[in-house]
Design a protein around this motif. Structure first.
Motif, short mmCIF file in Angstrom:
data_model
loop_
_atom_site.label_atom_id
_atom_site.label_comp_id
_atom_site.label_asym_id
_atom_site.label_seq_id
_atom_site.Cartn_x
_atom_site.Cartn_y
_atom_site.Cartn_z
N UNK A 7 23.52 48.11 26.71
CA UNK A 7 22.63 47.16 27.71
C UNK A 7 23.27 47.10 29.08
N UNK A 8 24.35 48.04 29.38
CA UNK A 8 24.95 48.28 30.52
C UNK A 8 24.50 47.97 31.69
N UNK A 9 23.16 48.49 31.81
CA UNK A 9 22.36 48.53 32.95
C UNK A 9 21.82 47.21 33.39
N UNK A 10 22.02 46.30 32.32
CA UNK A 10 21.66 44.85 32.78
C UNK A 10 22.80 43.94 32.63
N UNK A 11 23.94 44.37 32.69
CA UNK A 11 25.00 43.64 32.81
C UNK A 11 25.29 43.39 34.52
N UNK A 12 25.48 42.13 34.78
CA UNK A 12 25.85 41.73 35.92
C UNK A 12 27.09 40.60 36.01
N UNK A 13 27.48 40.30 37.18
CA UNK A 13 28.53 39.37 36.93
C UNK A 13 28.51 38.23 36.11
N UNK A 14 29.26 37.96 34.94
CA UNK A 14 29.16 37.42 33.73
C UNK A 14 28.60 36.06 33.91
N UNK A 15 29.44 35.14 34.44
CA UNK A 15 28.98 33.63 34.39
C UNK A 15 27.72 33.34 35.56
N UNK A 16 27.73 34.08 36.60
CA UNK A 16 26.72 33.62 37.38
C UNK A 16 25.38 33.97 36.83
N UNK A 17 25.53 35.21 36.41
CA UNK A 17 24.06 35.45 35.57
C UNK A 17 23.72 34.48 34.54
N UNK A 18 24.82 33.96 33.64
CA UNK A 18 24.79 33.30 32.51
C UNK A 18 23.84 31.79 33.27
N UNK A 42 29.38 37.16 29.04
CA UNK A 42 28.20 36.46 29.53
C UNK A 42 27.42 36.26 28.17
N UNK A 43 27.07 35.00 27.93
CA UNK A 43 26.36 34.36 26.72
C UNK A 43 27.21 33.86 25.54
N UNK A 44 28.66 33.68 25.86
CA UNK A 44 29.55 33.08 24.88
C UNK A 44 29.77 31.80 25.24
N UNK A 45 30.07 31.68 26.80
CA UNK A 45 30.65 30.24 27.18
C UNK A 45 29.61 29.34 27.05
#
Length: 579
Positions: free
Chosen positions: A567-578, A467-470
């Motif tokens: 930051x694990x508590x903020x991690x959601x499914x990466x792309x949809x969150x992005x 999340x954040x690199x694409x």
């Protein structure tokens, strides 16, 4: 509770009553009636009791005691003003007085400079979430710094710094209007001006206009029922008819100054159409011929609407024969595709203020991102799409300092800002990455662009990356179609949501990375303070390498898995969150 934004109008005008009423409720009502008729935006009062201002043995204690009004008297005044839809602003000098004003429904608080260190009062006012005029008269910078920080910590009130001081009256050479710009530059906040020059001076109605031109968003001016009576605070006050004239002059000046947008008016567009030279064929060009610089001339051409940049025409191919002096357009040339990186910027965020300007090492997130994008050979330009809201001037300064193009547009309509940036740079394809991402998988940018062109896609996106690199590639025409047919939500920062919701209307291309690089479980975007801590830790492990490769970042996290817990508590499914 609905928050008031006093800068909905470009210029906000306040009629300051101060103590011109001399403690007479009848005089107060008279001057309020006259102030309402001036078409001012707000009327300001000083709500106090003598004991909140002075020690009892102070020489002016009894004088101030005579200026007091009861709460019931104030409520009758406020009720009258509200009927006329004029806003109420109040100087308050204690927490108790502030609580009364808040309950009474005043619209704007002013913190007097004498209370700049009164943290109990500042904290309470900030908690009301109402706009705050923060008087900087006679205050030191560290006092202003502390007050602003407390307000931001305690609430989300709109802050307007107010410049100017009262010397009954203030001499012209002591006004220091340049301080308005200095305040704006230091604090990235809107600034207003409190005018206290001699009310009988010819400059009494002119100085506020100059202050407006200097950058003041708020003008506060004293008003009295009749200067010739020389009642309290008359020195810097003007009569109601003069105040009315000043309001009219300020509104005219507002129109003269216009806005910060680079949007051309209809009249200016007509001028452009008439006067602008456009690319035309210097000689007859045959179908299939590659167009060179020597084939292009710049001349005025009547009734021509479509415009192409000379650089976009060079090395394009003629679709059909173009006669001498005929303009180039999309019907007669095969234009090469221009890819432009559009970076949407704004300081506002519910979780972390001014994310793009946060430091990851000795550089800001925006610095890091741009340096990575510049590694691409296929991205022709980088442009900032900046929110027009106050406070975002920091991005304008950044763009100018770094010689980047920029456009300014609606804060919430991010999609329109993206389109505006694309049109400004004559882009065909928009490269999109969010500006809170310090790491971009820059090594594959050119490969993805090539794939987008090869597959003739409308929209290409990378999948299964952290999340954040694409990033995404969207044809400008697809963005325009999305804006026309979408809604408020799909025009927000969720720029490509309309495309995902209407897949059948677009040719969508997924770009898959190597299996070993598919790590959607990792969060590398910066949206929370914990995200920023993680990024800084990664940069520290990489010894602050200027442009790290994705593989190096991944290896660092594999060797130090405990970092992902930050930051694990903020991690959601990466792309949809992005998105």
């Amino acid at each position: 509770m609905t928050k008031t934004n006093i800068l909905n109008k470009k210029m906000f005008i306040i009629a300051e009553i101060a103590n011109t009423h001399e403690g007479s409720i009848n005089k107060l009502h008279e001057i309020v009636n006259k102030a309402i008729k001036t078409k001012t935006d707000a009327i300001k009062f000083q709500l106090f009791t003598a004991k909140e201002l002075l020690v009892k043995n102070h020489s002016e204690y009894e004088s101030f005691k005579k200026l007091e009004f009861s709460n019931s008297e104030w409520l009758k005044v406020f009720k009258k003003i509200k009927k006329h839809h004029v806003k109420i602003c109040a100087d308050v000098f204690s927490k108790e007085r502030a609580a009364f004003a808040h309950k009474a429904g005043i619209d704007i608080f002013k913190i007097h400079s004498s209370d700049m260190n009164n943290y109990e009062l500042i904290d309470y006012i900030a908690s009301t979430q109402k706009p705050i005029l923060l008087s900087c008269s006679g205050c030191k910078l560290n006092e202003i710094d502390n007050a602003i920080n407390r307000i931001k910590i305690k609430g989300k009130s709109q802050i307007i710094l107010m410049h100017g001081f009262q010397a009954f009256p203030t001499k012209i050479n002591k006004i220091e209007l340049n301080r308005i710009k200095n305040f704006q530059k230091r604090y990235d906040l809107p600034v207003g001006y409190m005018d206290h020059i001699d009310g009988g001076s010819k400059l009494a109605k002119i100085i506020p206009l100059i202050a407006m031109g200097t950058g003041a968003f708020v003008i506060e001016k004293h008003i009295t029922r009749n200067r010739s009576l020389k009642e309290d605070d008359y020195e810097s006050s003007i009569n109601p008819d003069e105040f009315t004239e000043m309001v009219k002059l300020l509104r005219k000046t507002e129109k003269i100054l216009g806005n910060d947008s680079f949007e051309l008016s209809q009249e200016e567009q007509e001028y452009r159409k008439k006067m602008k030279k456009i690319p035309v064929a210097k000689r007859t060009i045959k179908k299939g011929q590659k167009i060179k610089k020597r084939d292009i001339n710049l001349l005025r051409y009547e009734n021509y609407v479509e415009e192409l940049n000379v650089l976009d025409i060079i090395d394009s191919v003629a679709k059909k024969t173009i006669l001498k002096d005929n303009p180039f357009n999309m019907k007669n040339i095969e234009k090469k595709n221009k890819v432009v990186a559009v970076l949407a910027c704004r300081v506002e965020s519910a979780r972390l203020f001014a994310k793009p300007m946060q430091f990851v090492d000795n550089r800001r997130i925006l610095d890091s991102m741009i340096s990575q994008l510049k590694k691409s050979k296929s991205i022709a330009e980088i442009i900032l799409a900046i929110s027009e809201n106050p406070g975002n001037e920091v991005f304008i300064d950044y763009a100018r300092k770094n010689k980047l193009k920029f456009v300014i547009g609606d804060d919430t309509d991010v999609l329109q800002r993206m389109i505006k940036a694309g049109e400004h740079t004559n882009a065909d394809i928009i490269f999109r990455v969010t500006t809170e991402d310090p790491f971009v998988y820059w090594e594959i940018i050119d490969l993805v662009i090539s794939d987008h062109l090869k597959k003739n896609a409308d929209f290409t996106y990378t999948v299964d990356l952290p999340n954040g690199i694409g990033f995404e590639l969207i044809n400008l025409e697809s963005l325009k179609f999305s804006h026309k047919n979408g809604n408020k939500r799909t025009r927000s920062e969720l720029v490509t949501e309309y495309i995902f919701q209407n897949k059948s209307q677009f040719k969508i291309n997924k770009y898959n990375v190597k299996k070993q690089l598919r790590r959607p479980d990792i969060r590398l975007t910066v949206d929370f303070p914990e995200d920023l801590i993680l990024v800084r830790e990664i940069m520290s492990k990489l010894k602050n390498k200027k442009i790290p490769r994705f593989q190096e970042i991944l290896e660092t996290l594999n060797k130090n898995p405990e970092l992902l817990e930050i930051n694990d508590k903020h991690n959601e499914e990466a792309y949809r969150n992005w998105l």
